[in-house]
Design a protein around this motif. Structure first.
Motif, PDB file in Angstrom:
ATOM      1  N   GLU A 116       1.005  -1.202  -0.274  1.00  0.00           N
ATOM      2  CA  GLU A 116      -0.315   0.015  -0.035  1.00  0.00           C
ATOM      3  C   GLU A 116       0.782   1.382   0.073  1.00  0.00           C
ATOM      4  O   GLU A 116       0.357   2.350  -0.354  1.00  0.00           O
ATOM      5  CB  GLU A 116      -0.774  -0.006   1.355  1.00  0.00           C
ATOM      6  CG  GLU A 116      -1.855  -1.116   1.241  1.00  0.00           C
ATOM      7  CD  GLU A 116      -1.239  -2.461   2.175  1.00  0.00           C
ATOM      8  OE1 GLU A 116      -0.089  -2.411   1.879  1.00  0.00           O
ATOM      9  OE2 GLU A 116      -1.989  -2.745   2.982  1.00  0.00           O
ATOM     10  N   LEU A 117       2.049   1.015   0.320  1.00  0.00           N
ATOM     11  CA  LEU A 117       2.855   2.400   0.581  1.00  0.00           C
ATOM     12  C   LEU A 117       3.978   2.384  -0.593  1.00  0.00           C
ATOM     13  O   LEU A 117       4.847   1.432  -0.791  1.00  0.00           O
ATOM     14  CB  LEU A 117       3.537   2.411   2.076  1.00  0.00           C
ATOM     15  CG  LEU A 117       2.926   2.458   3.058  1.00  0.00           C
ATOM     16  CD1 LEU A 117       3.735   2.434   4.454  1.00  0.00           C
ATOM     17  CD2 LEU A 117       2.060   3.830   2.996  1.00  0.00           C
ATOM     18  N   ASN A 121       3.120   7.618  -2.528  1.00  0.00           N
ATOM     19  CA  ASN A 121       2.083   8.170  -1.946  1.00  0.00           C
ATOM     20  C   ASN A 121       2.211   7.645  -0.509  1.00  0.00           C
ATOM     21  O   ASN A 121       1.194   7.645   0.255  1.00  0.00           O
ATOM     22  CB  ASN A 121       0.920   7.096  -2.161  1.00  0.00           C
ATOM     23  CG  ASN A 121       1.184   5.528  -2.017  1.00  0.00           C
ATOM     24  OD1 ASN A 121       2.243   5.259  -1.524  1.00  0.00           O
ATOM     25  ND2 ASN A 121       0.105   4.793  -2.350  1.00  0.00           N
ATOM     26  N   CYS A 122       3.449   7.607  -0.143  1.00  0.00           N
ATOM     27  CA  CYS A 122       3.872   7.329   1.436  1.00  0.00           C
ATOM     28  C   CYS A 122       3.427   8.251   2.243  1.00  0.00           C
ATOM     29  O   CYS A 122       2.494   8.203   3.248  1.00  0.00           O
ATOM     30  CB  CYS A 122       5.306   7.046   1.527  1.00  0.00           C
ATOM     31  SG  CYS A 122       5.751   6.718   3.283  1.00  0.00           S
ATOM     32  N   ARG A 124       1.286  10.898   1.747  1.00  0.00           N
ATOM     33  CA  ARG A 124      -0.163  11.071   1.583  1.00  0.00           C
ATOM     34  C   ARG A 124      -0.990   9.969   2.317  1.00  0.00           C
ATOM     35  O   ARG A 124      -2.084  10.489   3.071  1.00  0.00           O
ATOM     36  CB  ARG A 124      -0.539  11.099   0.158  1.00  0.00           C
ATOM     37  CG  ARG A 124      -1.936  11.732  -0.154  1.00  0.00           C
ATOM     38  CD  ARG A 124      -2.528  11.810  -1.437  1.00  0.00           C
ATOM     39  NE  ARG A 124      -2.021  10.655  -2.396  1.00  0.00           N
ATOM     40  CZ  ARG A 124      -0.966  10.506  -3.218  1.00  0.00           C
ATOM     41  NH1 ARG A 124      -0.167  11.559  -3.453  1.00  0.00           N
ATOM     42  NH2 ARG A 124      -1.126   9.285  -3.944  1.00  0.00           N
ATOM     43  N   THR A 125      -0.487   8.800   2.235  1.00  0.00           N
ATOM     44  CA  THR A 125      -1.234   7.601   2.899  1.00  0.00           C
ATOM     45  C   THR A 125      -1.137   7.754   4.381  1.00  0.00           C
ATOM     46  O   THR A 125      -2.080   7.412   5.159  1.00  0.00           O
ATOM     47  CB  THR A 125      -0.840   6.297   2.176  1.00  0.00           C
ATOM     48  OG1 THR A 125      -0.831   6.249   0.918  1.00  0.00           O
ATOM     49  CG2 THR A 125      -1.423   5.202   3.027  1.00  0.00           C
ATOM     50  N   GLY A 128      -2.485  11.405   5.740  1.00  0.00           N
ATOM     51  CA  GLY A 128      -3.566  11.728   5.248  1.00  0.00           C
ATOM     52  C   GLY A 128      -3.654  13.103   4.404  1.00  0.00           C
ATOM     53  O   GLY A 128      -4.815  13.696   4.273  1.00  0.00           O
TER      54      GLY A 128
END
Length: 723
Positions: A116-117, A121-122, A124-125, A128
């Motif tokens: 997922e990371l 996008n690290c 932003r995930t 948030g």
């Protein structure tokens, strides 16, 4: 998300930082790396922008250069954290020339990758929020408390008053509409390009029509030039015919002159048959003139001659005397002067003294015997008287002799008889020199007369030589005239022969020029009045003009062909007019949409601003012990506050540094509560450096109440101030 441990090889950092939940007060001295740890956390979450360039904002040192490890090793780091109940480790290390370019996320215990990371996008995930939102809310740099506008932040704020879903921000939509308007109206937009194309086609059509009109004018000019050239060619042919007729008449005239000149040459040849040749005539003439010149010179010399010397003037007293006569006269005068000069006046004393003595004796005898004494004294007196008479007579004679002596020397101009010899010598010498000079002059005159006779004989010989070919010649003038006539005859004969030869050549050249010209060519005096050179020049100018006009016409026709068809250009102009109208209509629609967006954005800001400002006002009241409970947020993220009992809103720029930092800390906390997940960490790098002890204690109370993990970097122990 809870950060547990940071391991960094980043800038001056080469170590580990351990964290816990809630507020982490990290008190580190200056140059211990507080700002570097903050930058490391941001780089681990969102990466390093390798496109960043040196600017004034980053002090001309981009992050990839600023945080290059000091020990020269590779830039890398790792973070242990808990996310959604899972222990996860994220790592970033340099790859090639890209700092922190390799990313890896895995479960800390098992090493299982966390798909997922990713590197993109690290942050932003986990947090948030996008990087720009995170930096303007939860990430406070040293001396960077203020908040600036950002499109992503506007999207978040807009979501507060809509469905909760993030859509495009007003600024993003405004940018898109502005870009769309620029596509229509910018220098390279559709409308300028269409209008430029329309202007280009109109100019092309105008140029095409002007070129067609100019081509018609050039065609007419070509026709006129051809007609003018044809007239000049006809006139030149007419002139050539008239010249041919004149040349033929000239040839006939030359032939007639040749016949007459040949007869004259024959007559002159008969006259010069008995004459010497030219060289001999020149020699005779030169010798005749030389003899005449020599005779004239001799005659002139004889006329001028040697003048007889004039008889010198005789010296006084020697008139007409030669040398001997002058010497004899000088001797005679000297003898006579000596005789006269010998006459002297006798001395009185010797004569009178005895007489006086007799008188004295008589006077003395008178005392003895008067008669005797008187007789003696009378005798003495008579002797005295007689002596005086005689002396007087002698004196008169001496004076007369002296006068005669002076009269004797006076004619010679001297009073010294001894000078008479010198005067006589001078008189004799002058008379001798004159006689010698006269004899020499007479001899020279006889020589000059002989030279005249010799030159006359020489001249007569030269005249006789002339008389041999000119009988009856006598005297110098006749000889000169005869020579002159002979030379004139020879010159006339030579000139006539030369003229005849020149005439032969002229006739031959004229015959070549006339050639096959028609013999019946009629004279044309009118044509002969024209200048052939001027006609040829005008014809050349006409040819050049015609060639130039034809070249210009061909060039103009080529331009017309290259510019295209006027019908096609007009059709394209009509199509462009419709496209321009459509583009202007679309541009008007974009302007209407921009105005509607502006009004909608103002409405949305009026709706979300109270929520943020209310939350920020509540937090600021806690930080300032209720001194500033009211906060106003401008659309450009500028803050203003008002005291509890005040009426005037004061901007942050008008407040002290500490109060301004407290205002923006309250705004950031309010935005974190409203915009970010509750587990998103917050980083404060010396954010409380301008707070006084009371407000520091209030800020720590507020931060401890926050549900999120907070990293508070400080250079002084804030807990002691709180106590």
């Amino acid at each position: 998300m809870i950060l547990l441990q940071l391991r960094a090889n980043f800038g001056k950092l080469h170590g580990t930082l351990t964290l816990h939940e809630g507020l982490n007060e990290l008190c580190l001295p200056n140059e211990a790396g507080k700002s570097t740890w903050s930058a490391f956390l941001l780089a681990m979450l969102y990466g390093i922008d390798t496109r960043e360039r040196a600017t004034r904002e980053n002090q001309n040192l981009p992050a990839k250069e600023r945080y290059r490890p000091w020990d020269g090793s590779s830039m890398e780091g790792a973070i242990d954290l808990i996310w959604n109940g899972r222990a996860i480790t994220i790592e970033r290390r340099s790859q090639g020339r890209t700092p922190m370019g390799a990313f890896r996320a895995y479960e800390t215990e098992s090493g299982t990758p966390v798909p997922e990371l990713t590197a993109e996008n690290c942050g932003r995930t986990l947090c948030g929020a996008e990087r720009s939102v995170f930096e303007r809310t939860a990430f406070v740099r040293q001396l960077g408390m203020a908040v600036s506008s950002d499109a992503q932040l506007e999207q978040r704020l807009s979501a507060l008053v809509t469905t909760g879903e993030e859509g495009p921000s007003a600024s993003a939509l405004e940018k898109k509409l502005r870009d769309l308007k620029n596509k229509y109206t910018y220098r390279t937009g559709l409308l300028p390009r269409l209008q430029a194309r329309r202007d280009e086609l109109q100019a092309q059509l105008s140029a095409l029509r002007a070129a067609q009109a100019e081509a018609m004018e050039l065609s007419a000019a070509c026709a006129g030039a051809e007609a003018a050239r044809s007239r000049l060619q006809d006139l030149r042919a007419r002139i050539e015919r008239a010249q041919a007729a004149r040349r033929r008449a000239g040839l006939t005239e030359l032939q007639e002159r040749e016949t007459a000149l040949a007869a004259r040459c024959a007559a002159l040849a008969e006259q010069t048959a008995g004459l010497p040749d030219e060289q001999m005539l020149q020699l005779l003439a030169r010798s005749l003139e030389d003899a005449a010149e020599r005779l004239q010179t001799a005659q002139l010399d004889a006329a001028i001659g040697v003048k007889l010397p004039e008889k010198p003037e005789d010296l006084p007293g020697f008139a007409g005397c030669g040398p001997d006569e002058a010497a004899q006269r000088a001797r005679d005068v000297q003898v006579q002067w000596n005789v006269l000069h010998a006459v002297r006046v006798p001395k009185k004393l010797p004569i009178l003294l005895p007489c006086a003595a007799a008188m004295l004796a008589g006077a003395g005898l008178c005392f003895v015997s008067l008669p005797i004494g008187l007789a003696v004294a009378g005798a003495g007196l008579a002797a005295v008287v007689l002596s005086l008479v005689l002396l007087r007579r002698k004196a008169v004679q001496a004076e007369r002799a002296a006068e005669q002596a002076e009269d004797l020397l006076r004619p010679f101009g001297t009073d010294d008889p001894a000078a008479l010899s010198g005067l006589a010598a001078r008189q004799g010498e002058a008379r001798t020199q004159w006689q010698q000079a006269r004899q020499a002059a007479e001899r020279q005159q006889r020589l000059l007369q002989g030279a005249v006779l010799s030159r006359q004989e020489e001249l007569n010989d030269r005249i006789g030589a002339v008389a041999r070919f000119a009988p009856g010649t006598q005297g110098l003038p006749a000889a000169r005239s005869a020579l002159r006539n002979a030379r004139q005859l020879q010159e006339a004969a030579a000139a006539a022969n030369r003229e005849l030869e020149s005439l032969h050549r002229q006739i031959a050249a004229m015959a070549d020029i006339v050639g096959d010209a028609p013999a019946d060519a009629a004279p044309d005096e009118e044509a002969l009045r024209y200048d052939p050179a001027d006609i040829s020049r005008r014809l050349e100018q006409a040819d050049e003009t015609l060639a130039s006009l034809r070249a210009r016409l061909a060039h103009k026709r080529g331009q017309i062909s290259a510019q295209g068809d006027a019908v096609r250009i007009e059709a394209e102009l009509e199509q462009l007019g419709r496209r321009i109208a459509d583009a202007e209509e679309a541009n008007a629609a974009v302007e209407l949409a921009s105005e509607a967006l502006r009004r909608a954005d103002e409405t949305l800001r009026a709706r979300f601003s109270p929520q943020i400002t209310a939350e920020a006002g509540h937090i600021l009241a806690e930080l300032t012990e209720n001194k500033y409970p009211r906060v106003l947020l401008e659309p450009d993220m500028h803050l203003s506050v008002r005291e509890a009992d005040g009426q005037v809103m004061r901007p942050a720029a008008a407040m002290s540094c500490g109060t301004a930092d407290q205002m923006y800390l309250a705004l950031r906390l309010a935005m974190c509560r409203r915009l970010l997940p509750p587990d998103a960490p917050m980083v404060l790098d010396d954010a409380l450096v301008n707070f006084d002890p009371a407000r520091t204690r209030a800020a720590l109370r507020v931060l401890r109440e926050e549900p999120r993990q907070i990293l508070l970097f400080t250079c002084r122990p804030l807990t002691q101030e709180e106590e």
